[in-house]
Design a protein around this motif. Structure first.
Motif, PDB file in Angstrom:
ATOM      1  N   GLY A 170      39.809  70.683  25.543  1.00 28.47           N
ATOM      2  CA  GLY A 170      40.817  71.289  26.416  1.00 28.47           C
ATOM      3  C   GLY A 170      41.007  70.637  27.763  1.00 28.47           C
ATOM      4  N   VAL A 171      40.323  69.510  28.033  1.00 24.95           N
ATOM      5  CA  VAL A 171      40.495  68.873  29.345  1.00 24.95           C
ATOM      6  C   VAL A 171      41.654  67.870  29.347  1.00 24.95           C
ATOM      7  N   SER A 178      43.075  64.282  24.422  1.00 21.06           N
ATOM      8  CA  SER A 178      44.030  63.758  23.434  1.00 21.06           C
ATOM      9  C   SER A 178      45.306  63.289  24.122  1.00 21.06           C
ATOM     10  N   THR A 179      45.763  64.060  25.092  1.00 17.76           N
ATOM     11  CA  THR A 179      46.977  63.688  25.825  1.00 17.76           C
ATOM     12  C   THR A 179      46.750  62.358  26.547  1.00 17.76           C
ATOM     13  N   ASP A 181      39.520  62.938  15.970  1.00 18.84           N
ATOM     14  CA  ASP A 181      39.272  64.380  15.938  1.00 18.84           C
ATOM     15  C   ASP A 181      39.584  64.879  14.522  1.00 18.84           C
ATOM     16  N   ASN A 237      41.900  64.523  35.081  1.00 21.60           N
ATOM     17  CA  ASN A 237      43.151  65.093  34.555  1.00 21.60           C
ATOM     18  C   ASN A 237      43.379  66.479  35.152  1.00 21.60           C
ATOM     19  N   MET A 238      44.619  66.871  35.245  1.00 29.07           N
ATOM     20  CA  MET A 238      45.015  68.162  35.825  1.00 29.07           C
ATOM     21  C   MET A 238      44.508  68.229  37.272  1.00 29.07           C
ATOM     22  N   ILE A 255      45.633  62.205  36.926  1.00 32.10           N
ATOM     23  CA  ILE A 255      46.903  62.666  36.362  1.00 32.10           C
ATOM     24  C   ILE A 255      47.094  64.105  36.853  1.00 32.10           C
ATOM     25  N   PRO A 256      48.250  64.413  37.450  1.00 28.49           N
ATOM     26  CA  PRO A 256      48.439  65.775  37.959  1.00 28.49           C
ATOM     27  C   PRO A 256      48.602  66.796  36.832  1.00 28.49           C
ATOM     28  N   ILE A 310      54.211  67.454  31.506  1.00 28.90           N
ATOM     29  CA  ILE A 310      53.286  66.752  30.601  1.00 28.90           C
ATOM     30  C   ILE A 310      53.092  67.581  29.343  1.00 28.90           C
ATOM     31  N   ARG A 311      52.876  68.871  29.543  1.00 26.60           N
ATOM     32  CA  ARG A 311      52.692  69.742  28.393  1.00 26.60           C
ATOM     33  C   ARG A 311      53.966  69.829  27.551  1.00 26.60           C
ATOM     34  N   SER A 359      54.720  66.440  25.842  1.00 24.36           N
ATOM     35  CA  SER A 359      53.710  66.139  24.824  1.00 24.36           C
ATOM     36  C   SER A 359      53.959  66.995  23.586  1.00 24.36           C
TER      37      SER A 359
HETATM   38  N1  LIG Z   1      47.896  66.750  33.105  1.00 24.29           N
HETATM   39  C1  LIG Z   1      48.318  67.778  32.369  1.00 24.29           C
HETATM   40  N2  LIG Z   1      49.197  68.675  32.852  1.00 24.29           N
HETATM   41  C2  LIG Z   1      49.615  69.729  32.112  1.00 24.29           C
HETATM   42  N3  LIG Z   1      49.203  69.994  30.879  1.00 24.29           N
HETATM   43  C3  LIG Z   1      48.316  69.123  30.340  1.00 24.29           C
HETATM   44  C4  LIG Z   1      47.838  67.981  31.030  1.00 24.29           C
HETATM   45  N4  LIG Z   1      46.976  67.310  30.224  1.00 24.29           N
HETATM   46  C5  LIG Z   1      46.929  68.007  29.075  1.00 24.29           C
HETATM   47  N5  LIG Z   1      47.728  69.100  29.146  1.00 24.29           N
HETATM   48  C6  LIG Z   1      47.925  70.146  28.127  1.00 24.29           C
HETATM   49  O1  LIG Z   1      46.665  70.785  27.967  1.00 24.29           O
HETATM   50  C7  LIG Z   1      46.455  71.132  26.592  1.00 24.29           C
HETATM   51  C8  LIG Z   1      45.155  70.503  26.106  1.00 24.29           C
HETATM   52  O2  LIG Z   1      45.297  69.096  26.127  1.00 24.29           O
HETATM   53  P1  LIG Z   1      44.653  68.166  25.008  1.00 24.29           P
HETATM   54  O3  LIG Z   1      44.919  68.687  23.650  1.00 24.29           O
HETATM   55  O4  LIG Z   1      45.041  66.769  25.331  1.00 24.29           O
HETATM   56  O5  LIG Z   1      43.119  68.398  25.374  1.00 24.29           O
HETATM   57  P2  LIG Z   1      41.830  67.929  24.611  1.00 24.29           P
HETATM   58  O6  LIG Z   1      40.794  67.736  25.651  1.00 24.29           O
HETATM   59  O7  LIG Z   1      42.115  66.775  23.730  1.00 24.29           O
HETATM   60  O8  LIG Z   1      41.539  69.195  23.772  1.00 24.29           O
HETATM   61  P3  LIG Z   1      40.807  69.280  22.371  1.00 24.29           P
HETATM   62  O9  LIG Z   1      39.536  68.584  22.608  1.00 24.29           O
HETATM   63  O10 LIG Z   1      40.695  70.747  22.164  1.00 24.29           O
HETATM   64  O11 LIG Z   1      41.701  68.557  21.407  1.00 24.29           O
HETATM   65  C9  LIG Z   1      47.688  70.650  25.856  1.00 24.29           C
HETATM   66  O12 LIG Z   1      48.580  71.711  25.718  1.00 24.29           O
HETATM   67  C10 LIG Z   1      48.285  69.586  26.783  1.00 24.29           C
HETATM   68  O13 LIG Z   1      49.699  69.465  26.646  1.00 24.29           O
END
Ligand SMILES: Nc1ncnc2c1ncn2[C@@H]1O[C@H](COP(=O)(O)OP(=O)(O)OP(=O)(O)O)[C@@H](O)[C@H]1O
Length: 320
Positions: A84-85, A88-89, A111, A242-243, A278-279, A284-285, A288
């Motif tokens: 969730g951090v 993947s994005t 994954d 990130n975020m 990355i803000p 982004i959401r 994506s």
């Molecule tokens: N910088 C950002 N700003 C806004 N939303 C974001 C940002 N980065 C990721 N997200 C959103 O946060 C959510 C989780 O992102 P992501 O799936 O990339 O996380 P992850 O760490 O790969 O999670 P998991 O390990 O569960 O797959 C997604 O909905 C994604 O669109």
């Protein structure tokens, strides 16, 4: 079709573009084959398959000339201590940004249990072909060929494999027919379990990128991921925050709901290069989710991803 062309077609059915030239003289034939990326077992397995294919066309004694490796393909592992951090994005956008900077880049979604890359790069409907006993990555619209378990199973179909099966599935994704790709970004599964460690030891990434958010807990988790890479003897390229700050979609101002500079400071404390931030941005959401990686667009968000990709690219060049 001449005999030589028929043989070349049959050999390409086995080994694809690796088959560079075929010469036929009477019943003797020679194939020149690109052995790039193959270890000894892979070379001899491929040679056996090629000889069998030739024998089926009446060439009982095919000579196989393996050419020296042309290029070295390098893996960049993207990891985080917890889900969730935004790992993947970041992986998807890093791959797109590296390709945009002119580096032939592929993407593997490691994954296995929760693949998300097909959605992020809009390739959910694609299925990889196989050539010989290898998968051929599916093309995406963003110049990044890719492979994910999501391309192999039906959406929503649960994958309940034990560790060894998951590792072998990963092998299929990584050890695919990547063609002229020289960098593969691997989106590692969240956490620091055996599958991750085996994967790192077996496929030896050139380096790793750690993704963290500014919250304390995520930083502690990031340290766990760092431990995983150190245990697997994978060099750390650096950390991405990130975020990091909230980018207001209305006024473009950035505020910092989770505090400032936490990841950068944590990275400095443990001597880890800081690659960029990355803000937190609704765009982004939204983009994506729509299969439109922000790194393929224009503006400050794309620029933030490109900056990180430049830092990663520089690291790869320095550590060639
Ligand atoms: N910088 C950002 N700003 C806004 N939303 C974001 C940002 N980065 C990721 N997200 C959103 O946060 C959510 C989780 O992102 P992501 O799936 O990339 O996380 P992850 O760490 O790969 O999670 P998991 O390990 O569960 O797959 C997604 O909905 C994604 O669109």
């Amino acid at each position: 079709m001449s005999e030589g062309e028929a043989l070349k077609t049959a050999l390409r059915d086995v080994a694809g573009e690796r088959v560079q030239a075929v010469r036929v003289s009477g019943t003797a034939a020679t194939a020149v084959v690109d052995a790039e990326g193959l270890d000894d077992a892979g070379r001899s397995g491929l040679e056996t398959q090629l000889r069998e294919a030739a024998a089926r066309l009446g060439f009982a004694d095919l000579r196989v000339a393996m050419t020296a490796a042309r290029r070295r393909r390098r893996i960049i592992a993207v990891g985080s201590g917890k889900g969730g951090v935004g790992k993947s994005t970041l992986s998807a956008n890093l791959a797109v940004a590296l390709a945009r900077l002119g580096r032939p880049t592929g993407l593997v979604d490691a994954d296995i249990y929760g693949p998300s890359q097909p959605r992020l790069l809009a390739t959910e409907d694609q299925r990889p072909e196989s050539r010989g006993n290898k998968l051929v990555p599916v093309p995406s619209r963003f110049g990044v060929p890719m492979l994910s378990m999501g391309h192999l199973v039906r959406p929503g179909q649960p994958i309940a494999w034990r560790g060894p099966m998951a590792v072998s599935a990963l092998g299929q994704l990584i050890d695919a027919e990547w063609g002229p790709i020289d960098t593969i970004v691997v989106d590692l599964p969240p956490g620091t379990g055996d599958v991750q460690l085996t994967m790192l030891q077996k496929y030896k990434p050139a380096g790793a990128v750690i993704v963290s958010t500014p919250q304390d807990l995520a930083l502690i988790d990031a340290e766990r991921a760092i431990g995983l890479f150190r245990q697997g003897e994978v060099p750390l390229i650096g950390m991405v925050e990130n975020m990091a700050g909230y980018l207001c979609p209305h006024c473009g101002q950035e505020s910092e709901p989770f505090g400032h500079g936490g990841a950068e400071e944590a990275a400095r404390e443990i001597d880890l290069p800081f690659l960029g931030r990355i803000p937190l941005a609704l765009a982004i959401r939204r983009d994506s989710d729509a299969g439109q990686p922000p790194a393929a667009g224009e503006g400050p968000i794309a620029e933030a991803y490109l900056k990180i990709a430049r830092a990663v690219g520089d690291w790869l060049d320095r550590n060639d």
